[in-house]
Design an enzyme around this catalytic site. Structure first.
Site, PDB file in Angstrom:
ATOM      1  N   LYS A  42      20.113 -13.071 -73.731  1.00  0.00           N
ATOM      2  CA  LYS A  42      21.425 -14.803 -73.688  1.00  0.00           C
ATOM      3  C   LYS A  42      21.651 -14.531 -72.690  1.00  0.00           C
ATOM      4  O   LYS A  42      22.721 -15.396 -72.069  1.00  0.00           O
ATOM      5  CB  LYS A  42      21.835 -14.214 -74.929  1.00  0.00           C
ATOM      6  CG  LYS A  42      21.643 -13.265 -76.411  1.00  0.00           C
ATOM      7  CD  LYS A  42      22.463 -12.742 -76.958  1.00  0.00           C
ATOM      8  CE  LYS A  42      22.107 -11.866 -78.264  1.00  0.00           C
ATOM      9  NZ  LYS A  42      23.483 -11.238 -78.543  1.00  0.00           N
ATOM     10  N   GLU A  97      17.777 -16.203 -64.527  1.00  0.00           N
ATOM     11  CA  GLU A  97      18.214 -15.254 -64.691  1.00  0.00           C
ATOM     12  C   GLU A  97      19.726 -14.995 -64.819  1.00  0.00           C
ATOM     13  O   GLU A  97      20.213 -15.319 -64.266  1.00  0.00           O
ATOM     14  CB  GLU A  97      17.259 -14.268 -63.756  1.00  0.00           C
ATOM     15  CG  GLU A  97      16.372 -12.864 -64.878  1.00  0.00           C
ATOM     16  CD  GLU A  97      16.901 -12.371 -65.698  1.00  0.00           C
ATOM     17  OE1 GLU A  97      17.806 -12.551 -66.252  1.00  0.00           O
ATOM     18  OE2 GLU A  97      15.949 -11.762 -66.176  1.00  0.00           O
ATOM     19  N   ILE A  99      20.838 -11.736 -64.030  1.00  0.00           N
ATOM     20  CA  ILE A  99      20.989 -10.414 -62.891  1.00  0.00           C
ATOM     21  C   ILE A  99      19.844  -9.964 -62.991  1.00  0.00           C
ATOM     22  O   ILE A  99      19.485  -9.602 -63.856  1.00  0.00           O
ATOM     23  CB  ILE A  99      22.014  -9.880 -63.444  1.00  0.00           C
ATOM     24  CG1 ILE A  99      22.649  -8.371 -62.525  1.00  0.00           C
ATOM     25  CG2 ILE A  99      22.025  -8.575 -64.806  1.00  0.00           C
ATOM     26  CD1 ILE A  99      23.662  -7.793 -62.438  1.00  0.00           C
ATOM     27  N   VAL A 100      19.722  -9.998 -61.694  1.00  0.00           N
ATOM     28  CA  VAL A 100      18.560  -8.669 -61.073  1.00  0.00           C
ATOM     29  C   VAL A 100      18.124  -7.380 -60.823  1.00  0.00           C
ATOM     30  O   VAL A 100      19.184  -6.961 -59.519  1.00  0.00           O
ATOM     31  CB  VAL A 100      17.750  -9.020 -60.220  1.00  0.00           C
ATOM     32  CG1 VAL A 100      15.979  -8.822 -59.761  1.00  0.00           C
ATOM     33  CG2 VAL A 100      16.277 -11.066 -60.545  1.00  0.00           C
ATOM     34  N   GLY A 103      15.137  -5.272 -61.951  1.00  0.00           N
ATOM     35  CA  GLY A 103      14.675  -5.789 -62.007  1.00  0.00           C
ATOM     36  C   GLY A 103      12.997  -5.744 -62.790  1.00  0.00           C
ATOM     37  O   GLY A 103      12.237  -6.668 -62.889  1.00  0.00           O
ATOM     38  N   LYS A 129      21.715  -7.360 -57.447  1.00  0.00           N
ATOM     39  CA  LYS A 129      21.774  -5.903 -57.387  1.00  0.00           C
ATOM     40  C   LYS A 129      20.699  -5.019 -56.773  1.00  0.00           C
ATOM     41  O   LYS A 129      19.781  -4.736 -57.053  1.00  0.00           O
ATOM     42  CB  LYS A 129      22.524  -5.573 -58.388  1.00  0.00           C
ATOM     43  CG  LYS A 129      23.772  -4.569 -58.677  1.00  0.00           C
ATOM     44  CD  LYS A 129      23.694  -3.691 -60.433  1.00  0.00           C
ATOM     45  CE  LYS A 129      25.159  -4.215 -60.755  1.00  0.00           C
ATOM     46  NZ  LYS A 129      24.330  -3.639 -62.316  1.00  0.00           N
ATOM     47  N   PHE A 150      28.970  -2.197 -63.225  1.00  0.00           N
ATOM     48  CA  PHE A 150      28.194  -2.920 -64.085  1.00  0.00           C
ATOM     49  C   PHE A 150      29.399  -4.507 -64.299  1.00  0.00           C
ATOM     50  O   PHE A 150      30.742  -4.323 -63.827  1.00  0.00           O
ATOM     51  CB  PHE A 150      29.180  -2.302 -64.971  1.00  0.00           C
ATOM     52  CG  PHE A 150      27.403  -3.422 -66.348  1.00  0.00           C
ATOM     53  CD1 PHE A 150      26.383  -2.566 -66.682  1.00  0.00           C
ATOM     54  CD2 PHE A 150      28.731  -3.710 -67.291  1.00  0.00           C
ATOM     55  CE1 PHE A 150      25.579  -3.176 -67.425  1.00  0.00           C
ATOM     56  CE2 PHE A 150      27.841  -4.582 -68.409  1.00  0.00           C
ATOM     57  CZ  PHE A 150      26.476  -3.648 -69.263  1.00  0.00           C
ATOM     58  N   ASP A 157      27.474  -9.313 -70.435  1.00  0.00           N
ATOM     59  CA  ASP A 157      28.016  -9.053 -71.794  1.00  0.00           C
ATOM     60  C   ASP A 157      28.390  -7.681 -71.131  1.00  0.00           C
ATOM     61  O   ASP A 157      27.331  -6.486 -70.211  1.00  0.00           O
ATOM     62  CB  ASP A 157      27.309  -9.375 -72.373  1.00  0.00           C
ATOM     63  CG  ASP A 157      25.482  -8.050 -73.070  1.00  0.00           C
ATOM     64  OD1 ASP A 157      25.228  -8.322 -72.023  1.00  0.00           O
ATOM     65  OD2 ASP A 157      26.035  -7.491 -74.079  1.00  0.00           O
TER      66      ASP A 157
HETATM   67  P1  IMP Z   1      16.624  -4.841 -64.819  1.00  0.00           P
HETATM   68  O1  IMP Z   1      15.537  -4.480 -65.654  1.00  0.00           O
HETATM   69  O2  IMP Z   1      17.468  -3.456 -64.736  1.00  0.00           O
HETATM   70  O3  IMP Z   1      16.664  -5.637 -64.070  1.00  0.00           O
HETATM   71  O4  IMP Z   1      17.713  -5.737 -65.822  1.00  0.00           O
HETATM   72  C1  IMP Z   1      18.390  -7.074 -66.223  1.00  0.00           C
HETATM   73  C2  IMP Z   1      19.130  -7.527 -67.668  1.00  0.00           C
HETATM   74  O5  IMP Z   1      19.425  -6.514 -67.700  1.00  0.00           O
HETATM   75  C3  IMP Z   1      19.515  -8.703 -67.089  1.00  0.00           C
HETATM   76  O6  IMP Z   1      18.996  -9.817 -67.415  1.00  0.00           O
HETATM   77  C4  IMP Z   1      20.840  -8.029 -68.133  1.00  0.00           C
HETATM   78  O7  IMP Z   1      20.953  -8.480 -69.309  1.00  0.00           O
HETATM   79  C5  IMP Z   1      20.984  -6.713 -67.666  1.00  0.00           C
HETATM   80  N1  IMP Z   1      21.558  -6.707 -67.129  1.00  0.00           N
HETATM   81  C6  IMP Z   1      22.075  -5.912 -66.251  1.00  0.00           C
HETATM   82  N2  IMP Z   1      22.393  -5.026 -65.132  1.00  0.00           N
HETATM   83  C7  IMP Z   1      23.666  -5.534 -65.647  1.00  0.00           C
HETATM   84  C8  IMP Z   1      24.998  -5.734 -65.436  1.00  0.00           C
HETATM   85  O8  IMP Z   1      25.858  -4.910 -64.126  1.00  0.00           O
HETATM   86  N3  IMP Z   1      25.755  -6.396 -66.505  1.00  0.00           N
HETATM   87  C9  IMP Z   1      25.376  -6.659 -67.425  1.00  0.00           C
HETATM   88  N4  IMP Z   1      24.410  -7.277 -67.965  1.00  0.00           N
HETATM   89  C10 IMP Z   1      23.174  -5.738 -66.794  1.00  0.00           C
HETATM   90 MG    MG Z   2      22.908  -8.266 -70.761  1.00  0.00          MG
END
Ligand code: IMP
Ligand code: MG
Length: 172
Positions: A42, A97, A99-100, A103, A129, A150, A157
């Site tokens: 979302k 997206e 946030i990455v 990844g 990040k 975070f 969210d």
């Molecule tokens: P990844 O797979 O660790 O890159 O995380 C990707 C997903 O996790 C993102 O599309 C976000 O929905 C969620 N996410 C990661 N870090 C945060 C954060 O700091 N705040 C909120 N959502 C996050």
């Molecule tokens: Mg999320």
């Protein structure tokens, strides 16, 4: 429910200006062809709605729904809860997206999207990040680089809340 105090990292005005910059770059990189903007739900819904309204060219919108986080912690298990609804074979896709972070989600979606044979596939993330996972090279457009905290707001969210904040912030 008690809400936690949020420190502003990027104001509404800063976000707004950056989204306009990104739209200009994207327009230049997608001059022709059929364009489909795919938002990862979302978290991307607010960013994507602002972004697409500033990209001055015809485009279609679609969505995928991915989950990996529970109670603000990455479960490490990426699941696709629903897929997009239109074929993108031969089309130019922009994946959006929120946030990455590790990844992991992005890598999963890219593998999935590549099986659909788009003509072009680019990635636009509002936030990045740096977690030492070499994910930056997967992102064609990055709105802002955020600290290892975070972050919430502007679509992001914490346990379903804070998405509607008009700025990007982090818990104090
Ligand atoms: P990844 O797979 O660790 O890159 O995380 C990707 C997903 O996790 C993102 O599309 C976000 O929905 C969620 N996410 C990661 N870090 C945060 C954060 O700091 N705040 C909120 N959502 C996050
Ligand atoms: Mg999320």
């Amino acid at each position: 429910m008690a809400s936690r105090e949020v420190e502003v990292l990027y104001t509404k005005e800063q976000v707004d200006a950056r989204v306009t910059d990104l739209a200009r770059q994207i327009e230049a990189d997608f001059p022709d062809g059929e364009m489909v903007v795919v938002g990862v739900l979302k978290g991307s819904f607010i960013f994507m709605s602002d972004l697409v309204r500033r990209i001055k060219r015809p485009l279609a919108c679609d969505f995928v729904r991915i989950s990996s986080y529970e109670h603000d912690h990455n479960t490490g298990i990426v699941r696709m809860e629903f897929d997009m609804t239109q074929p993108v074979k031969g089309k130019d896709v922009l994946l959006v997206e929120d946030i990455v972070d590790s990844g992991k989600t992005l890598r999963y979606i890219l593998r999935h999207m590549e099986t659909k044979n788009p003509r072009k596939l680019k990635v636009c993330t509002l936030l990045y990040k740096e977690m030492g996972t070499d994910s930056r090279r997967l992102c064609d457009y990055i709105g802002f680089e955020v600290p290892k905290r975070f972050v919430v707001g502007y679509g992001l969210d914490s346990q379903g809340l804070y998405r509607s904040l008009p700025y990007v912030g982090a818990f104090k």
